[in-house]
Enzyme design. Structure first.
Site, PDB file in Angstrom:
ATOM      1  N   ASN A  21       0.826  -1.186   0.047  1.00 55.34           N
ATOM      2  CA  ASN A  21      -0.030  -0.115   0.069  1.00 55.34           C
ATOM      3  C   ASN A  21       0.761   1.291   0.146  1.00 55.34           C
ATOM      4  O   ASN A  21       0.377   2.235   0.435  1.00 55.34           O
ATOM      5  CB  ASN A  21      -1.111   0.061   1.282  1.00 55.34           C
ATOM      6  CG  ASN A  21      -1.962  -0.824   1.184  1.00 55.34           C
ATOM      7  OD1 ASN A  21      -2.211  -1.362   0.083  1.00 55.34           O
ATOM      8  ND2 ASN A  21      -2.657  -1.434   2.321  1.00 55.34           N
ATOM      9  N   HIS A  41     -15.229  -0.525   5.087  1.00 61.46           N
ATOM     10  CA  HIS A  41     -14.144  -1.341   5.881  1.00 61.46           C
ATOM     11  C   HIS A  41     -14.747  -1.770   7.001  1.00 61.46           C
ATOM     12  O   HIS A  41     -15.760  -1.420   7.600  1.00 61.46           O
ATOM     13  CB  HIS A  41     -12.995  -0.296   6.018  1.00 61.46           C
ATOM     14  CG  HIS A  41     -11.816  -1.056   6.450  1.00 61.46           C
ATOM     15  ND1 HIS A  41     -11.728  -1.108   7.799  1.00 61.46           N
ATOM     16  CD2 HIS A  41     -10.822  -1.524   5.807  1.00 61.46           C
ATOM     17  CE1 HIS A  41     -10.455  -1.712   7.925  1.00 61.46           C
ATOM     18  NE2 HIS A  41      -9.974  -2.135   6.790  1.00 61.46           N
ATOM     19  N   GLU A  46     -16.532   4.582   1.753  1.00 64.09           N
ATOM     20  CA  GLU A  46     -14.926   4.788   1.530  1.00 64.09           C
ATOM     21  C   GLU A  46     -14.959   5.433   0.055  1.00 64.09           C
ATOM     22  O   GLU A  46     -15.691   5.580  -0.729  1.00 64.09           O
ATOM     23  CB  GLU A  46     -14.336   3.279   1.152  1.00 64.09           C
ATOM     24  CG  GLU A  46     -14.026   2.385   2.390  1.00 64.09           C
ATOM     25  CD  GLU A  46     -13.362   1.192   2.342  1.00 64.09           C
ATOM     26  OE1 GLU A  46     -12.342   1.407   1.574  1.00 64.09           O
ATOM     27  OE2 GLU A  46     -13.924   0.051   2.616  1.00 64.09           O
ATOM     28  N   SER A  84     -11.129  -0.571  -0.985  1.00 63.23           N
ATOM     29  CA  SER A  84      -9.927  -1.082  -0.388  1.00 63.23           C
ATOM     30  C   SER A  84      -9.848  -2.181  -1.380  1.00 63.23           C
ATOM     31  O   SER A  84      -8.625  -2.619  -1.804  1.00 63.23           O
ATOM     32  CB  SER A  84      -9.656  -1.438   0.885  1.00 63.23           C
ATOM     33  OG  SER A  84     -10.728  -2.074   1.371  1.00 63.23           O
ATOM     34  N   ASP A 115     -14.010   7.510   4.332  1.00 62.11           N
ATOM     35  CA  ASP A 115     -12.860   6.896   4.666  1.00 62.11           C
ATOM     36  C   ASP A 115     -11.910   7.092   3.400  1.00 62.11           C
ATOM     37  O   ASP A 115     -12.113   6.138   2.434  1.00 62.11           O
ATOM     38  CB  ASP A 115     -13.237   5.339   5.023  1.00 62.11           C
ATOM     39  CG  ASP A 115     -11.794   4.712   5.323  1.00 62.11           C
ATOM     40  OD1 ASP A 115     -10.800   4.929   4.876  1.00 62.11           O
ATOM     41  OD2 ASP A 115     -12.088   3.842   6.057  1.00 62.11           O
ATOM     42  N   HIS A 117      -7.496   4.940   0.983  1.00 60.93           N
ATOM     43  CA  HIS A 117      -6.678   4.554  -0.248  1.00 60.93           C
ATOM     44  C   HIS A 117      -6.898   5.710  -1.308  1.00 60.93           C
ATOM     45  O   HIS A 117      -6.274   5.105  -2.371  1.00 60.93           O
ATOM     46  CB  HIS A 117      -7.562   3.195  -0.433  1.00 60.93           C
ATOM     47  CG  HIS A 117      -7.309   2.092   0.213  1.00 60.93           C
ATOM     48  ND1 HIS A 117      -6.095   1.117   0.239  1.00 60.93           N
ATOM     49  CD2 HIS A 117      -8.188   1.706   1.202  1.00 60.93           C
ATOM     50  CE1 HIS A 117      -6.262   0.263   1.359  1.00 60.93           C
ATOM     51  NE2 HIS A 117      -7.559   0.717   1.880  1.00 60.93           N
ATOM     52  N   LYS A 143      -0.218   4.338   4.351  1.00 65.33           N
ATOM     53  CA  LYS A 143      -0.310   3.899   3.246  1.00 65.33           C
ATOM     54  C   LYS A 143       0.386   4.957   2.308  1.00 65.33           C
ATOM     55  O   LYS A 143       1.698   4.906   2.203  1.00 65.33           O
ATOM     56  CB  LYS A 143      -1.927   3.614   2.591  1.00 65.33           C
ATOM     57  CG  LYS A 143      -2.831   2.531   3.328  1.00 65.33           C
ATOM     58  CD  LYS A 143      -4.028   2.570   3.056  1.00 65.33           C
ATOM     59  CE  LYS A 143      -4.661   1.297   3.844  1.00 65.33           C
ATOM     60  NZ  LYS A 143      -4.532   1.255   5.413  1.00 65.33           N
TER      61      LYS A 143
END
Length: 401
Positions: free
Chosen positions: A56, A146, A188, A192, A217, A220, A255
């Site tokens: 990541n 998540h 998100e 992810s 979120d 990523h 990440k």
């Protein structure tokens, strides 16, 4: 025998090809390049070198010389450990400086630091999910949110409903049936396991229409999306409306930012509320001030070095071009590219075949993803090169066709 279920459950995991074991990485970076401090994407496991396509470290900033120097400088200035919770004596100048940096970067009023993204998510949902004078807060979560978001939501006192992935029509129906004055839409920014993006315009519009807060979120997408790497929240339309339509951003440092920890960015009232009522924040030792100092340097590099984001896009397009058309890959504008295999054992077998070609690509299996959707989760990072991608594509074509 006490706790006999432990052995039984492990045996079942092995039977289902879902048994997990840790892998000790002997060396995570090899063949350091002298050009722009760019690192190789290779790792060493059991004495063998692999190209790592499961990292990541999207921007290839891990072990960057300037970040390492900032970490050492932080140790010299503040010490390694905060030595207390933030509400005792653990809140250092480095923490304040990092919070200010994030607020400026994301154009948010306030910011709060946490030890991990999992902790930040659980803290937010548990602390916000209250019942006030008989009115339960109402959370609406994307089906693919998540695990930490789900854990926090279901552990709260709020009513929780999940809408089908990116199905904003279903979300609109659920919102219209809610009588709560305290509604929160959660998703998100970049998912992810699939790498696709949330429908941010529609989510923001629904939050306005139903006077709901919007929670993203951005673990990523932070660093990877946006003109200065601000993440998917940079695509939200600025609003002058009141706090009834606030949006909250969570993102991790571990990440693309290449340090450790996480933050929540929000309005001033929620910031103060979390400081006073979020048990995960109140009763945890603050993150390392030296780490906070290093994170500031990482964010500065992210803001300045657009070439890292450009390279991810270029290499991602190259992978699609090199893959055989018969291979189905989930469309993505992020670093994450998911190739659905289906069966757990088949995913494991293909992963082992790729290791023989010098490629490290961890298979993702249930319960992380739904049954029947085991996959190879390919992450394209800025420290990969064209030869890495071509070798990956060739090996995937041989293994999957």
């Amino acid at each position: 025998m006490a706790f006999e279920f432990i052995k039984q459950k492990l045996t079942k995991q092995k039977t289902l090809s879902r048994y997990r074991q840790r892998t000790c990485i002997q060396q995570s970076k090899v063949n350091l390049s002298t050009v722009d401090n760019e690192e190789s994407a290779q790792i060493i496991v059991d004495g063998k070198t692999y190209i790592n396509f499961s990292s990541n470290d999207y921007l290839g900033l891990n072990n960057h010389q300037q970040i390492n120097q900032a970490m050492q400088e932080g140790i010299d200035k503040f010490g390694l450990c905060a030595s207390a919770s933030s509400l005792v004596t653990g809140f250092h100048y480095a923490h304040q400086a990092l919070e200010d940096k994030i607020c400026q970067w994301l154009n948010q009023p306030k910011c709060l630091l946490f030890s991990s993204g999992f902790t930040a998510n659980v803290a937010l949902f548990q602390t916000l999910g209250q019942e006030v004078n008989g009115d339960r807060c109402h959370f609406f979560l994307d089906k693919l949110s998540h695990a930490s978001m789900l854990d926090g939501a279901f552990a709260s006192k709020a009513k929780v409903q999940r809408f089908a992935h990116n199905n904003t029509e279903q979300l609109a129906q659920l919102l219209s049936k809610s009588n709560s004055d305290h509604k929160l839409i959660a998703s998100e920014g970049v998912f992810s396991m699939d790498g696709d993006q949330a429908k941010l315009t529609a989510l923001q519009q629904l939050s306005h229409e139903h006077k709901a807060w919007l929670y993203l979120d951005d673990a990523h997408s932070i660093g990877v999306i946006g003109e200065q790497g601000q993440g998917s929240s940079s695509q939200l339309i600025a609003s002058n409306e009141d706090s009834s339509t606030s949006h909250i951003i969570m993102a991790t440092f571990g990440k693309a930012i290449a340090t450790s920890g996480a933050f929540l960015a929000c309005d001033e009232n929620l910031h103060d509320y979390l400081i006073n009522f979020a048990r995960h924040y109140i009763y945890s030792t603050a993150i390392s001030p030296a780490l906070a100092w290093a994170t500031i340097k990482s964010i500065e590099l992210i803001q300045q070095q657009q070439w890292r984001r450009d390279k991810i896009n270029e290499l991602s397009h190259l992978l699609i071009q090199q893959l055989d058309p018969s291979i189905t890959i989930i469309p993505s504008e992020s670093s994450i590219h998911a190739i659905i295999i289906g069966n757990e054992q088949k995913a494991l077998t293909i992963s082992q075949q790729l290791k023989k070609q010098g490629i490290w690509l961890t298979p993702i299996r249930p319960p992380t993803v739904a049954e029947g959707s085991s996959r190879l989760r390919v992450t394209i990072c800025a420290n990969h090169n064209e030869n890495d991608i071509k070798h990956l594509a060739k090996s995937l074509n041989e293994a999957l066709i």
